[in-house]
Design an enzyme around this catalytic site. Structure first.
Site, PDB file in Angstrom:
ATOM      1  N   TYR A   1       0.847  -1.199   0.000  1.00 57.95           N
ATOM      2  CA  TYR A   1       0.000   0.000   0.000  1.00 57.95           C
ATOM      3  C   TYR A   1       0.881   1.246   0.000  1.00 57.95           C
ATOM      4  O   TYR A   1       1.906   1.280   0.678  1.00 57.95           O
ATOM      5  CB  TYR A   1      -0.895   0.020   1.245  1.00 57.95           C
ATOM      6  CG  TYR A   1      -2.327  -0.335   0.931  1.00 57.95           C
ATOM      7  CD1 TYR A   1      -3.054   0.420   0.018  1.00 57.95           C
ATOM      8  CD2 TYR A   1      -2.952  -1.417   1.548  1.00 57.95           C
ATOM      9  CE1 TYR A   1      -4.365   0.100  -0.284  1.00 57.95           C
ATOM     10  CE2 TYR A   1      -4.273  -1.736   1.252  1.00 57.95           C
ATOM     11  CZ  TYR A   1      -4.970  -0.972   0.336  1.00 57.95           C
ATOM     12  OH  TYR A   1      -6.268  -1.278   0.034  1.00 57.95           O
TER      13      TYR A   1
ATOM     14  N   GLU B   1      -0.535   4.870  -0.168  1.00 53.50           N
ATOM     15  CA  GLU B   1      -1.333   6.101  -0.264  1.00 53.50           C
ATOM     16  C   GLU B   1      -0.454   7.341  -0.152  1.00 53.50           C
ATOM     17  O   GLU B   1       0.426   7.396   0.709  1.00 53.50           O
ATOM     18  CB  GLU B   1      -2.385   6.166   0.858  1.00 53.50           C
ATOM     19  CG  GLU B   1      -3.610   5.320   0.602  1.00 53.50           C
ATOM     20  CD  GLU B   1      -3.546   4.000   1.321  1.00 53.50           C
ATOM     21  OE1 GLU B   1      -2.416   3.530   1.597  1.00 53.50           O
ATOM     22  OE2 GLU B   1      -4.614   3.436   1.607  1.00 53.50           O
TER      23      GLU B   1
ATOM     24  N   ASP C   1      -8.198  13.375 -24.343  1.00 51.75           N
ATOM     25  CA  ASP C   1      -8.128  11.958 -23.974  1.00 51.75           C
ATOM     26  C   ASP C   1      -7.486  11.207 -25.136  1.00 51.75           C
ATOM     27  O   ASP C   1      -8.121  10.994 -26.169  1.00 51.75           O
ATOM     28  CB  ASP C   1      -9.549  11.448 -23.694  1.00 51.75           C
ATOM     29  CG  ASP C   1      -9.601   9.946 -23.451  1.00 51.75           C
ATOM     30  OD1 ASP C   1      -8.561   9.281 -23.583  1.00 51.75           O
ATOM     31  OD2 ASP C   1     -10.694   9.444 -23.143  1.00 51.75           O
TER      32      ASP C   1
ATOM     33  N   THR D   1      -5.270   5.997 -21.160  1.00 54.09           N
ATOM     34  CA  THR D   1      -5.026   4.669 -20.614  1.00 54.09           C
ATOM     35  C   THR D   1      -3.632   4.275 -21.064  1.00 54.09           C
ATOM     36  O   THR D   1      -3.032   4.903 -21.942  1.00 54.09           O
ATOM     37  CB  THR D   1      -6.064   3.639 -21.117  1.00 54.09           C
ATOM     38  OG1 THR D   1      -6.146   3.727 -22.535  1.00 54.09           O
ATOM     39  CG2 THR D   1      -7.433   3.884 -20.506  1.00 54.09           C
TER      40      THR D   1
ATOM     41  N   LYS E   1      -3.263   0.485 -24.460  1.00 58.32           N
ATOM     42  CA  LYS E   1      -3.721   0.321 -25.850  1.00 58.32           C
ATOM     43  C   LYS E   1      -2.498   0.407 -26.770  1.00 58.32           C
ATOM     44  O   LYS E   1      -1.623  -0.432 -26.664  1.00 58.32           O
ATOM     45  CB  LYS E   1      -4.803   1.365 -26.154  1.00 58.32           C
ATOM     46  CG  LYS E   1      -6.045   1.164 -25.256  1.00 58.32           C
ATOM     47  CD  LYS E   1      -7.169   2.117 -25.595  1.00 58.32           C
ATOM     48  CE  LYS E   1      -8.426   1.818 -24.806  1.00 58.32           C
ATOM     49  NZ  LYS E   1      -8.612   2.645 -23.624  1.00 58.32           N
TER      50      LYS E   1
ATOM     51  N   ARG F   1      -2.625  -2.514 -17.689  1.00 55.73           N
ATOM     52  CA  ARG F   1      -3.948  -1.892 -17.585  1.00 55.73           C
ATOM     53  C   ARG F   1      -3.900  -0.778 -16.561  1.00 55.73           C
ATOM     54  O   ARG F   1      -3.566  -1.001 -15.397  1.00 55.73           O
ATOM     55  CB  ARG F   1      -4.995  -2.927 -17.095  1.00 55.73           C
ATOM     56  CG  ARG F   1      -5.329  -4.007 -18.097  1.00 55.73           C
ATOM     57  CD  ARG F   1      -5.867  -3.461 -19.372  1.00 55.73           C
ATOM     58  NE  ARG F   1      -7.215  -2.991 -19.246  1.00 55.73           N
ATOM     59  CZ  ARG F   1      -8.273  -3.650 -19.693  1.00 55.73           C
ATOM     60  NH1 ARG F   1      -8.134  -4.821 -20.283  1.00 55.73           N
ATOM     61  NH2 ARG F   1      -9.480  -3.150 -19.564  1.00 55.73           N
TER      62      ARG F   1
HETATM   63  N1  DSN Z   1     -13.049  -0.044 -24.008  1.00 51.13           N
HETATM   64  C1  DSN Z   1     -12.218   0.933 -24.642  1.00 51.13           C
HETATM   65  C2  DSN Z   1     -12.242   0.803 -26.106  1.00 51.13           C
HETATM   66  O1  DSN Z   1     -12.429  -0.314 -26.571  1.00 51.13           O
HETATM   67  O2  DSN Z   1     -12.063   1.775 -26.824  1.00 51.13           O
HETATM   68  C3  DSN Z   1     -12.557   2.311 -24.240  1.00 51.13           C
HETATM   69  O3  DSN Z   1     -12.873   2.361 -22.912  1.00 51.13           O
END
Ligand code: DSN
Length: 415
Positions: free
Chosen positions: A52, A54, A198, A224, A227, A233
């Site tokens: 942890y 924090e 984003d 994120t 990708k 993740r």
């Molecule tokens: N689930 C993601 C996507 O497939 O674009 C976005 O949150």
């Protein structure tokens, strides 16, 4: 480690093994998915899951942070360097949390936000009505031009002038063209709005120099990390120095508790990988593969929203083929080709069975596929469309897909 898992939890061991085989033996075209390196995978599964932490480096609530402080600082430094940002917060658990944190760092509930509508390629958290971002903010949504499938920046500006949002969101989950972040920044400025960008889908392309960066034109950038960026993740925020304290406070203690240090360590690994010339080549190859796949699909008579792609993503409009998006995605899956059905701009069909199919080339590029392989993928997709109700033909395509996949090994191995 795996042997221990096999002994202690054979059912989960067996299921993970089956998922590993599924990932190896199918063509992964989900635009938001990728395969991480063995190094990222190793960091994700480390003892850091036990800790942890924090707070932030140098200011934690629990003891025992001599290692976590170094790791989080490394992740932050690598993120700011890679994206030329003043400040990075690497603690957010997901893109949804990162987006909400970005908005709440700049504006108050009840204020007006303006983002891309979900059916036109926006994300739920860009103010779509079922998301908390569409409930606690007054959400105005812009669209793509239905005839071109592209942003009409004059229309977006007109809408901004009409509704005077306090915050404008650029970025998308299903937009196949380059985004003019400078234009979004200019529009936001002209109405006195903040600009949040984003880049979840294209972060790897931005890092690798295959898409312009929004960092100079946005107050806060969210992404994120799993990708095109090919990390674990999770998500992060990049911002100008003036928002650093507010962003950190909004994430913790505002919205989250302890950060996931195993994820942050894996992110530090991924960010180092993304800083290499090889990653730049990878990012550019993603786009080359998407262009090759798109061109071949169009030769086969598939209609693509906007007539092609500039990034990793292709959005197919299936209306001329008279195949529903859901059915096409399901039959492709039976043939070992994994994509998702998607709405297309001005879609007359309901969202659970939309008219489109979304594809992306980040994962197949990680497997080492180049343009010729991307064209073969298009040929498989066309064969599936031509045999949509022919079970034995689909089974035969699946065998061919299996043989094809065996030529392109994954970076990590489940042993
Ligand atoms: N689930 C993601 C996507 O497939 O674009 C976005 O949150």
């Amino acid at each position: 480690m795996t042997t221990i898992l096999q002994r202690s939890n054979p059912d989960i061991y067996e299921l993970i093994g089956r998922e590993d085989a599924r990932q190896k033996n199918s063509i992964r075209l989900i635009a938001s998915e990728n395969y991480v390196s063995a190094a990222v995978m190793a960091a994700t599964g480390s003892c850091l899951t036990n800790k942890y932490a924090e707070g932030y480096p140098g200011k934690r609530y629990y003891q025992g942070q001599e290692i976590t402080d170094i790791i989080e600082t490394l992740a932050r430094d690598r993120a700011t360097k890679l994206f030329s940002a003043d400040h990075a917060n690497v603690q957010t658990y997901s893109g949804s949390v990162a987006n909400l944190a970005a908005y709440l760092s700049l504006i108050e509930p009840g204020d007006t936000i303006m983002g891309l509508a979900l059916p036109d390629g926006g994300h739920l958290t860009h103010g779509w009505k079922v998301s908390i971002t569409g409930k606690i903010f007054n959400s105005v949504q812009y669209s793509v031009d239905a005839s071109t499938g592209r942003f009409d920046y004059d229309q977006i500006e007109k809408l901004a002038k009409e509704h005077k949002p306090k915050l404008i969101i650029s970025g998308a989950t299903a937009y196949p063209r380059q985004i003019d972040f400078e234009a979004f920044g200019r529009i936001a400025k002209s109405v006195g709005a903040y600009h949040v960008s984003d880049i979840a889908h294209i972060a790897g392309l931005v890092a690798g120099g295959a898409h312009p960066s929004p960092v100079p034109f946005a107050d806060i950038v969210t992404t994120t990390t799993h990708k095109t960026l090919r990390g674990p993740r999770g998500a992060m925020l990049l911002c100008k120095e003036e928002y650093a304290k507010k962003v950190d406070k909004t994430v913790f203690p505002g919205m989250q508790g302890g950060p996931h240090m195993h994820t942050i360590s894996a992110l530090a690994v991924a960010l180092a990988e993304a800083s290499t010339p090889a990653f730049g080549e990878y990012a550019k190859q993603i786009v080359k593969n998407a262009k090759a796949l798109a061109a071949k699909l169009m030769e086969y008579g598939f209609e693509l929203v906007s007539g092609g792609t500039d990034n990793h993503l292709i959005l197919m409009d299936l209306r001329n083929k008279k195949i529903g998006g859901k059915k096409f995605a399901q039959v492709l899956d039976l043939a070992g080709i994994v994509a998702n059905c998607n709405t297309v701009p001005n879609d007359p069909a309901p969202p659970f069975n939309p008219s489109g199919l979304r594809m992306g080339t980040a994962a197949i590029t990680t497997r080492g596929m180049k343009e010729t392989a991307a064209e073969q993928v298009a040929a498989f997709i066309n064969q599936v469309a031509e045999n949509i109700d022919n079970e034995s033909a689909i089974a035969k395509i699946k065998e061919e897909v299996l043989a094809f996949c065996s030529q392109f090994p994954l970076p990590q191995q489940f042993v």
